[in-house]
Design a protein around this motif. Structure first.
Motif, PDB file in Angstrom:
ATOM      1  N   SER A  27      46.590  13.798  43.056  1.00 42.92           N
ATOM      2  CA  SER A  27      46.025  12.466  43.282  1.00 42.92           C
ATOM      3  C   SER A  27      45.385  12.435  44.660  1.00 42.92           C
ATOM      4  CB  SER A  27      47.111  11.396  43.167  1.00 42.92           C
ATOM      5  OG  SER A  27      48.053  11.540  44.210  1.00 42.92           O
ATOM      6  N   GLN A  28      45.762  13.396  45.515  1.00 43.78           N
ATOM      7  CA  GLN A  28      45.210  13.440  46.873  1.00 43.78           C
ATOM      8  C   GLN A  28      45.234  14.889  47.352  1.00 43.78           C
ATOM      9  OE1 GLN A  28      45.192  13.120  50.510  1.00 43.78           O
ATOM     10  NE2 GLN A  28      46.121  11.111  50.840  1.00 43.78           N
ATOM     11  N   VAL A  29      44.083  15.386  47.724  1.00 42.84           N
ATOM     12  CA  VAL A  29      44.005  16.799  48.120  1.00 42.84           C
ATOM     13  C   VAL A  29      44.501  17.013  49.556  1.00 42.84           C
ATOM     14  CG1 VAL A  29      42.459  18.770  48.470  1.00 42.84           C
ATOM     15  CG2 VAL A  29      42.157  17.293  46.486  1.00 42.84           C
ATOM     16  N   ALA A  30      44.097  16.133  50.481  1.00 41.83           N
ATOM     17  CA  ALA A  30      44.428  16.346  51.898  1.00 41.83           C
ATOM     18  C   ALA A  30      45.934  16.421  52.118  1.00 41.83           C
ATOM     19  CB  ALA A  30      43.810  15.242  52.751  1.00 41.83           C
ATOM     20  N   LEU A  31      46.683  15.516  51.499  1.00 40.57           N
ATOM     21  CA  LEU A  31      48.143  15.526  51.661  1.00 40.57           C
ATOM     22  C   LEU A  31      48.838  16.307  50.542  1.00 40.57           C
ATOM     23  CD1 LEU A  31      48.776  11.834  52.798  1.00 40.57           C
ATOM     24  CD2 LEU A  31      48.809  13.881  54.225  1.00 40.57           C
ATOM     25  N   ASN A  32      48.044  16.871  49.651  1.00 43.91           N
ATOM     26  CA  ASN A  32      48.559  17.654  48.518  1.00 43.91           C
ATOM     27  C   ASN A  32      49.585  16.866  47.710  1.00 43.91           C
ATOM     28  OD1 ASN A  32      48.196  20.012  47.081  1.00 43.91           O
ATOM     29  ND2 ASN A  32      49.977  20.997  47.983  1.00 43.91           N
ATOM     30  N   ILE A  33      49.172  15.711  47.216  1.00 43.18           N
ATOM     31  CA  ILE A  33      50.056  14.868  46.406  1.00 43.18           C
ATOM     32  C   ILE A  33      49.721  15.084  44.931  1.00 43.18           C
ATOM     33  CG2 ILE A  33      50.866  12.522  45.950  1.00 43.18           C
ATOM     34  CD1 ILE A  33      49.838  11.743  48.735  1.00 43.18           C
ATOM     35  N   ILE A 137      59.241  17.730  50.910  1.00 38.73           N
ATOM     36  CA  ILE A 137      57.966  17.064  51.213  1.00 38.73           C
ATOM     37  C   ILE A 137      57.099  17.961  52.107  1.00 38.73           C
ATOM     38  CG2 ILE A 137      56.956  15.123  52.528  1.00 38.73           C
ATOM     39  CD1 ILE A 137      59.247  13.372  51.392  1.00 38.73           C
ATOM     40  N   LEU A 138      57.749  18.608  53.075  1.00 34.80           N
ATOM     41  CA  LEU A 138      57.007  19.514  53.963  1.00 34.80           C
ATOM     42  C   LEU A 138      56.462  20.716  53.183  1.00 34.80           C
ATOM     43  CD1 LEU A 138      56.128  20.511  56.803  1.00 34.80           C
ATOM     44  CD2 LEU A 138      58.405  21.551  57.026  1.00 34.80           C
ATOM     45  N   ALA A 139      57.325  21.335  52.363  1.00 36.94           N
ATOM     46  CA  ALA A 139      56.895  22.503  51.588  1.00 36.94           C
ATOM     47  C   ALA A 139      55.730  22.153  50.668  1.00 36.94           C
ATOM     48  CB  ALA A 139      58.070  23.059  50.779  1.00 36.94           C
ATOM     49  N   ARG A 140      55.737  20.924  50.144  1.00 37.60           N
ATOM     50  CA  ARG A 140      54.663  20.466  49.255  1.00 37.60           C
ATOM     51  C   ARG A 140      53.293  20.534  49.918  1.00 37.60           C
ATOM     52  NH1 ARG A 140      54.588  14.834  49.505  1.00 37.60           N
ATOM     53  NH2 ARG A 140      52.583  15.101  50.564  1.00 37.60           N
ATOM     54  N   ARG A 141      53.253  20.326  51.232  1.00 35.38           N
ATOM     55  CA  ARG A 141      51.970  20.365  51.944  1.00 35.38           C
ATOM     56  C   ARG A 141      51.356  21.760  51.889  1.00 35.38           C
ATOM     57  NH1 ARG A 141      51.190  16.165  55.670  1.00 35.38           N
ATOM     58  NH2 ARG A 141      49.099  17.074  55.889  1.00 35.38           N
ATOM     59  N   GLY A 142      52.209  22.789  51.775  1.00 35.22           N
ATOM     60  CA  GLY A 142      51.699  24.160  51.655  1.00 35.22           C
ATOM     61  C   GLY A 142      51.258  24.468  50.237  1.00 35.22           C
ATOM     62  N   SER A 143      52.045  24.060  49.273  1.00 41.51           N
ATOM     63  CA  SER A 143      51.710  24.249  47.857  1.00 41.51           C
ATOM     64  C   SER A 143      52.600  23.325  47.040  1.00 41.51           C
ATOM     65  CB  SER A 143      51.908  25.723  47.487  1.00 41.51           C
ATOM     66  OG  SER A 143      52.580  25.883  46.276  1.00 41.51           O
ATOM     67  N   GLY A 144      52.010  22.669  46.043  1.00 36.53           N
ATOM     68  CA  GLY A 144      52.746  21.671  45.255  1.00 36.53           C
ATOM     69  C   GLY A 144      54.018  22.239  44.665  1.00 36.53           C
ATOM     70  N   SER A 145      53.939  23.442  44.109  1.00 30.65           N
ATOM     71  CA  SER A 145      55.106  24.028  43.456  1.00 30.65           C
ATOM     72  C   SER A 145      56.168  24.453  44.471  1.00 30.65           C
ATOM     73  CB  SER A 145      54.690  25.211  42.580  1.00 30.65           C
ATOM     74  OG  SER A 145      53.952  26.144  43.328  1.00 30.65           O
ATOM     75  N   ALA A 146      55.805  24.625  45.744  1.00 27.66           N
ATOM     76  CA  ALA A 146      56.778  25.008  46.779  1.00 27.66           C
ATOM     77  C   ALA A 146      57.811  23.910  47.002  1.00 27.66           C
ATOM     78  CB  ALA A 146      56.063  25.339  48.090  1.00 27.66           C
ATOM     79  N   ALA A 147      57.423  22.665  46.748  1.00 27.75           N
ATOM     80  CA  ALA A 147      58.376  21.551  46.893  1.00 27.75           C
ATOM     81  C   ALA A 147      59.570  21.764  45.977  1.00 27.75           C
ATOM     82  CB  ALA A 147      57.681  20.228  46.552  1.00 27.75           C
ATOM     83  N   ARG A 148      59.340  22.429  44.831  1.00 26.16           N
ATOM     84  CA  ARG A 148      60.433  22.676  43.868  1.00 26.16           C
ATOM     85  C   ARG A 148      61.290  23.856  44.286  1.00 26.16           C
ATOM     86  NH1 ARG A 148      55.979  22.333  39.410  1.00 26.16           N
ATOM     87  NH2 ARG A 148      56.238  24.575  39.580  1.00 26.16           N
ATOM     88  N   SER A 149      60.696  24.861  44.962  1.00 30.87           N
ATOM     89  CA  SER A 149      61.451  26.064  45.342  1.00 30.87           C
ATOM     90  C   SER A 149      62.440  25.824  46.479  1.00 30.87           C
ATOM     91  CB  SER A 149      60.497  27.208  45.726  1.00 30.87           C
ATOM     92  OG  SER A 149      60.095  27.905  44.573  1.00 30.87           O
ATOM     93  N   VAL A 150      62.421  24.622  47.053  1.00 37.05           N
ATOM     94  CA  VAL A 150      63.427  24.275  48.061  1.00 37.05           C
ATOM     95  C   VAL A 150      64.808  24.236  47.399  1.00 37.05           C
ATOM     96  CG1 VAL A 150      64.210  22.319  49.493  1.00 37.05           C
ATOM     97  CG2 VAL A 150      61.808  23.070  49.569  1.00 37.05           C
TER      98      VAL A 150
END
Ligand code: PMV
Length: 332
Positions: A27-33, A137-150
């Motif tokens: 929904s937003q590229v800059a914040l990777n949402i 939330i921080l990991a998500r900024r690097g890659s969306g799927s990284a938010a899950r690997s936390v």
């Protein structure tokens, strides 16, 4: 005389994850949402180990599997480290040493484990204490799927409504006691041609199926979580393969269409469906590349691995138990 001292160093490990309900579209590229939620399983066999060392040079440095990296990879890591530096008010440069225990060039999901490990080690190196949610939330900024690997095991990501991304984070579905293993059929092909960010944006802008895809995700998430709870294998097969095929249909319908499947992918899909028709509990998914990932109970994993390694064009088969969340190994 130039001094090069290291004031802080932290090392972390994280595992890749594979989505059962896919994320495809921001929904937003800059914040990777992400525009919708997703649901994944973290995999023990695919891991990244990352060390972040503060140093007094003028530039960040990145070493991938021991080799110095520049260009896009370094710029992405530097921009990510800026998020941490901005929060703690530091301008210190870092040296990042990252290594994968699986071949990056094969196009397996490396950004998830990479940014989860970098978020964990990078925040620790700068003394930034984050809750698991903040880390996601921080990991998500690097890659969306990284938010899950936390997190380890089954994980659910939500997109939320907040325009600042503060509601777009993952959480572990720790109450589930179903054990699924993964069997990855690595297709004999080079790295993926269209990266996930470019592929998603092109799809969002040009695919006539995109709205329908996004609408489907929420009900798939609810139904998949319920089917995991009930250990309803037939329903899981329908939902997980359905989410994968709908995501690829959305991408294929973009103009020009994006096609991640290759001949070995189709052969492996046929093989999984034949196994299931013959009574094996197994279903598949495919990410933004040609490799198929089969999910199966541990008792059937060897049979599924044997059947997939015998598939035309499958170069290698990697099997995995569920993996743990991102973890700090050491600080100094
Ligand atoms: O996290 P990204 O930007 O690499 O996107 C992941 C996209 C898929 O792997 C295709 C699906 C998913 O949910 O992991």
């Amino acid at each position: 005389m130039t001094h090069c001292y290291i004031s802080a160093v932290a090392t972390a490990t994280a595992h890749a994850n594979i989505a059962l309900v896919k994320y495809w579209g921001k929904s937003q590229v800059a914040l990777n949402i992400p525009a919708a939620g997703s649901l994944s399983l973290t995999l023990e066999a695919l891991s990244t180990r990352t060390q972040v060392s503060l140093q007094d040079g003028a530039e960040d440095q990145l070493y991938l599997d021991g080799a110095p990296a520049e260009g896009r990879a370094l710029a992405r890591v530097s921009a990510f480290m800026d998020l941490i530096r901005d929060r703690v008010g530091s301008t210190a440069r870092v040296r990042v040493d990252s290594s994968n225990n699986f071949p990056t060039a094969a196009g397996l999901a490396s950004s998830a484990s990479a940014f989860a490990a970098l978020a964990r080690a990078g925040s620790a190196a700068f003394g930034l204490e984050l809750s698991p949610r903040e880390l996601s939330i921080l990991a998500r900024r690097g890659s969306g799927s990284a938010a899950r690997s936390v997190f380890g095991g089954f994980v659910r990501m939500q997109a939320g409504q907040a325009a600042d991304g503060s509601e777009a984070f993952a959480r572990p579905l720790s109450e589930l006691d179903l054990e699924l293993h993964a069997v990855i059929a690595v297709a004999a092909a080079g790295p993926k041609k269209v990266g996930s960010t470019d592929g998603m944006e092109h799809t969002r802008q040009t695919s006539p199926y995109h709205a329908a895809w996004l609408q489907q995700v929420e009900s798939d998430l609810e139904a998949t979580e319920a089917a995991l709870k009930e250990k309803d294998f037939d329903r899981l097969a329908e939902l997980v393969e359905g989410s994968c095929l709908a995501m690829h249909a959305d991408a294929m319908a973009a103009r020009p269409g994006i096609l991640y499947f290759q001949a070995p992918t189709l052969a492996a899909i046929e093989r999984v469906r034949a196994l299931r028709a013959a009574g094996t509990e197994v279903f598949f998914t495919v990410d933004a590349g040609p490799h198929l990932v089969a999910f199966t109970p541990p008792a059937q994993r060897a049979a599924v691995a044997a059947a997939l390694s015998d598939c035309p064009g499958v170069a290698e088969v990697i099997t995995s138990a569920p993996g743990a969340g991102a973890a700090l190994e050491s600080t100094g």
